[in-house]
Design a protein around this motif. Structure first.
Motif, mmCIF file in Angstrom:
data_model
loop_
_atom_site.group_PDB
_atom_site.id
_atom_site.type_symbol
_atom_site.label_atom_id
_atom_site.label_comp_id
_atom_site.label_asym_id
_atom_site.label_seq_id
_atom_site.Cartn_x
_atom_site.Cartn_y
_atom_site.Cartn_z
ATOM 1 N N CYS A 1 -7.892 -23.537 12.829
ATOM 2 C CA CYS A 1 -8.727 -22.384 11.909
ATOM 3 C C CYS A 1 -7.791 -22.290 10.599
ATOM 4 N N ASN A 2 -8.661 -22.306 9.636
ATOM 5 C CA ASN A 2 -8.297 -22.080 8.203
ATOM 6 C C ASN A 2 -7.694 -20.754 7.653
ATOM 7 N N ASN A 3 -6.446 -21.073 7.267
ATOM 8 C CA ASN A 3 -5.756 -19.550 6.802
ATOM 9 C C ASN A 3 -5.819 -18.605 7.949
ATOM 10 N N PHE A 4 -5.678 -19.078 9.196
ATOM 11 C CA PHE A 4 -5.991 -18.052 10.238
ATOM 12 C C PHE A 4 -5.688 -16.405 10.068
ATOM 13 N N PHE A 5 -4.389 -16.217 9.680
ATOM 14 C CA PHE A 5 -4.310 -14.775 10.044
ATOM 15 C C PHE A 5 -5.373 -14.153 8.792
ATOM 16 N N VAL A 6 -5.348 -14.437 7.507
ATOM 17 C CA VAL A 6 -6.275 -14.045 6.495
ATOM 18 C C VAL A 6 -7.483 -14.000 6.882
ATOM 19 N N SER A 7 -8.073 -15.318 7.443
ATOM 20 C CA SER A 7 -9.583 -15.359 7.880
ATOM 21 C C SER A 7 -9.803 -14.267 9.071
ATOM 22 N N CYS A 8 -8.690 -13.959 9.973
ATOM 23 C CA CYS A 8 -9.114 -13.136 10.849
ATOM 24 C C CYS A 8 -9.199 -11.740 10.448
ATOM 25 N N GLU A 9 -8.420 -11.299 9.273
ATOM 26 C CA GLU A 9 -8.553 -10.012 8.524
ATOM 27 C C GLU A 9 -9.819 -9.902 7.789
ATOM 28 N N ARG A 10 -10.115 -11.066 7.374
ATOM 29 C CA ARG A 10 -11.601 -10.930 6.576
ATOM 30 C C ARG A 10 -12.770 -10.874 7.554
ATOM 31 N N VAL A 11 -12.753 -11.410 8.904
ATOM 32 C CA VAL A 11 -13.732 -11.099 9.477
ATOM 33 C C VAL A 11 -14.131 -9.581 9.712
ATOM 34 N N ARG B 1 -12.970 -7.084 7.673
ATOM 35 C CA ARG B 1 -12.894 -6.449 6.300
ATOM 36 C C ARG B 1 -13.427 -7.369 5.334
ATOM 37 N N PRO B 2 -14.924 -7.252 4.939
ATOM 38 C CA PRO B 2 -15.711 -8.016 3.930
ATOM 39 C C PRO B 2 -15.340 -7.865 2.634
ATOM 40 N N ASP B 3 -14.522 -6.697 2.408
ATOM 41 C CA ASP B 3 -14.192 -6.633 1.013
ATOM 42 C C ASP B 3 -12.878 -7.514 0.595
ATOM 43 N N LEU B 4 -12.501 -8.171 1.534
ATOM 44 C CA LEU B 4 -11.429 -9.045 1.330
ATOM 45 C C LEU B 4 -11.909 -10.433 1.054
ATOM 46 N N GLU B 5 -13.211 -10.863 1.258
ATOM 47 C CA GLU B 5 -13.703 -12.042 1.078
ATOM 48 C C GLU B 5 -13.390 -12.561 -0.263
ATOM 49 N N SER B 6 -13.382 -13.867 -0.447
ATOM 50 C CA SER B 6 -13.102 -14.828 -1.635
ATOM 51 C C SER B 6 -14.213 -14.292 -2.567
ATOM 52 N N PRO B 7 -13.894 -13.924 -4.039
ATOM 53 C CA PRO B 7 -12.399 -14.472 -4.392
ATOM 54 C C PRO B 7 -11.394 -13.450 -4.638
ATOM 55 N N ARG B 8 -11.222 -12.628 -3.710
ATOM 56 C CA ARG B 8 -10.032 -11.672 -3.799
ATOM 57 C C ARG B 8 -8.847 -12.597 -3.115
ATOM 58 N N PRO B 9 -7.762 -12.708 -3.740
ATOM 59 C CA PRO B 9 -6.553 -13.373 -3.131
ATOM 60 C C PRO B 9 -5.978 -12.367 -2.110
ATOM 61 N N VAL B 10 -5.604 -12.858 -1.049
ATOM 62 C CA VAL B 10 -5.121 -12.021 0.190
ATOM 63 C C VAL B 10 -3.901 -12.752 0.833
ATOM 64 N N ILE B 11 -2.908 -12.075 1.058
ATOM 65 C CA ILE B 11 -1.700 -12.447 1.970
ATOM 66 C C ILE B 11 -1.347 -11.933 3.201
ATOM 67 N N LYS C 1 -3.137 -8.719 -8.660
ATOM 68 C CA LYS C 1 -3.948 -7.881 -7.748
ATOM 69 C C LYS C 1 -4.123 -8.391 -6.516
ATOM 70 N N ILE C 2 -3.262 -9.183 -5.769
ATOM 71 C CA ILE C 2 -3.206 -9.639 -4.685
ATOM 72 C C ILE C 2 -3.156 -8.576 -3.639
ATOM 73 N N VAL C 3 -4.172 -8.923 -2.570
ATOM 74 C CA VAL C 3 -4.108 -7.732 -1.244
ATOM 75 C C VAL C 3 -3.082 -8.387 -0.543
ATOM 76 N N SER C 4 -2.115 -7.335 -0.077
ATOM 77 C CA SER C 4 -1.110 -7.844 1.052
ATOM 78 C C SER C 4 -1.307 -7.007 2.207
ATOM 79 N N ILE C 5 -1.416 -7.418 3.207
ATOM 80 C CA ILE C 5 -1.558 -6.802 4.768
ATOM 81 C C ILE C 5 -0.673 -7.219 5.444
ATOM 82 N N SER C 6 -0.062 -6.232 6.362
ATOM 83 C CA SER C 6 0.910 -6.274 7.652
ATOM 84 C C SER C 6 0.171 -7.207 8.613
#
Length: 313
Positions: free
Chosen positions: A9-19, A21-31, A69-74
């Motif tokens: 699974c690519n960038n697994f934790f970020v990809s799970c969050e994006r499922v 939260r559509p607002d986190l989809e590319s091109p937004r940088p997320v960690i 403006k990188i989105v950071s998520i716990s």
């Protein structure tokens, strides 16, 4: 031909969050950050391109996060475990045996060898349809080569086959030995005096040299890279032999009181996990770590219940 597939699974934790939260989809940088927001444990491709390193303490990249403006998520590990189970449920429709190697990687074999690449693409689309997660799939005659194929496939169409001899040799020549499954930097340093710097050089090395330098495990890896399967699928996970609770601090820590508080919390969590799995410990060890350029500031600590634990009667 017996073929293994590794689904990653690519960038697994970020990809799970994006499922969710559509607002986190590319091109937004997320960690995604570790449980106490101590360090970076997953990055989107956009965050990688901006220079956010894997495993770095969050306080070191705060300025970069603010600037771009990188989105950071716990981290939400319950979500990630559930998504991992969903992926493996989809994989079970395509293969009789699935080995969950890690939370974001699974090995499998197909029941026959007909049109494997087409079936891998179909499986990839099936996973995306039912879970929303992007995956990369590597196909090869051995598990080690499938791992290599999956890693290289992330930069391409998502499926890479190393079933052909020419494709295998080309991939091995282009892969530094440090990028091999199970070869760490320290092992690479032991190989360097013999001129072994690539995966191809490692695979072509003398068996006696590999065994005397790195041991039997490395020799099995060399045979796997030559196309000789030495590692089989594990249908059930091995019995747990140790429990580790480990975190990195979100900011520099100078107080012994703060360290003692963290230690007490981690020891309590380790005990809870041991009871949940029906284990009891013969050894309990505590490890503290720090960055070399910031001593004596502690960057992380852990509590580990070491083997050999035994199940309660």
């Amino acid at each position: 031909m017996n073929a293994f597939a590794l689904v990653d699974c690519n960038n697994f934790f970020v990809s799970c969050e994006r499922v969710f939260r559509p607002d986190l989809e590319s091109p937004r940088p997320v960690i995604v950050l570790s449980n106490n927001d101590g360090c970076v444990i997953s990055r989107s491709e956009e965050a990688k391109a901006l220079g956010v390193g894997m495993g770095v303490p969050f306080f070191e990249v705060k300025a970069l996060v603010a600037e771009h403006k990188i989105v950071s998520i716990s981290a939400n590990h319950e979500l990630y475990v559930d998504m991992s189970r969903r992926v493996n449920a989809v994989l079970a429709r395509h293969a009789p045996v699935v080995e969950a190697y890690s939370i974001d990687e699974s090995f499998l074999t197909f029941p026959d060898d007909s049109d494997l690449e087409r079936r891998a693409y179909a499986m990839r689309e099936d996973i995306r349809r039912w879970t929303g997660l992007p995956v990369s799939i590597g196909l090869a005659p051995t598990k080690a080569l499938a791992k290599l194929a999956s890693d290289r496939g992330k930069k391409g169409p998502g499926v890479l086959s190393l079933l052909g001899r020419y494709e295998r040799l080309s991939a091995l020549e282009d892969t530094p030995v440090t990028h091999l499954w199970g070869i760490a930097k320290r092992s690479a340093l032991r190989l360097a005096p013999y001129g072994i710097t690539t995966a191809a050089g490692f695979a072509a090395a003398d068996d006696g040299l590999i065994r005397s330098t790195l041991g039997v495990g490395a020799l099995k890896l060399a045979h796997e890279l030559r196309g000789v399967s030495c590692l089989t699928l594990a249908e059930a996970p091995p019995e747990r032999q140790s429990i580790t609770v480990s975190r990195s601090f979100g900011k520099p820590v100078y107080s012994i009181e703060a360290l003692c508080s963290a230690l007490a919390t981690f020891a309590s969590r380790a005990g809870e996990r041991a009871r949940r799995h029906g284990l009891r410990a013969s050894v309990v060890s505590v490890h503290f770590g720090w960055r070399e350029d910031e001593r004596p500031v502690m960057d992380g600590d852990s509590v580990k219940i070491s083997p050999p634990p035994t199940r309660r009667p």
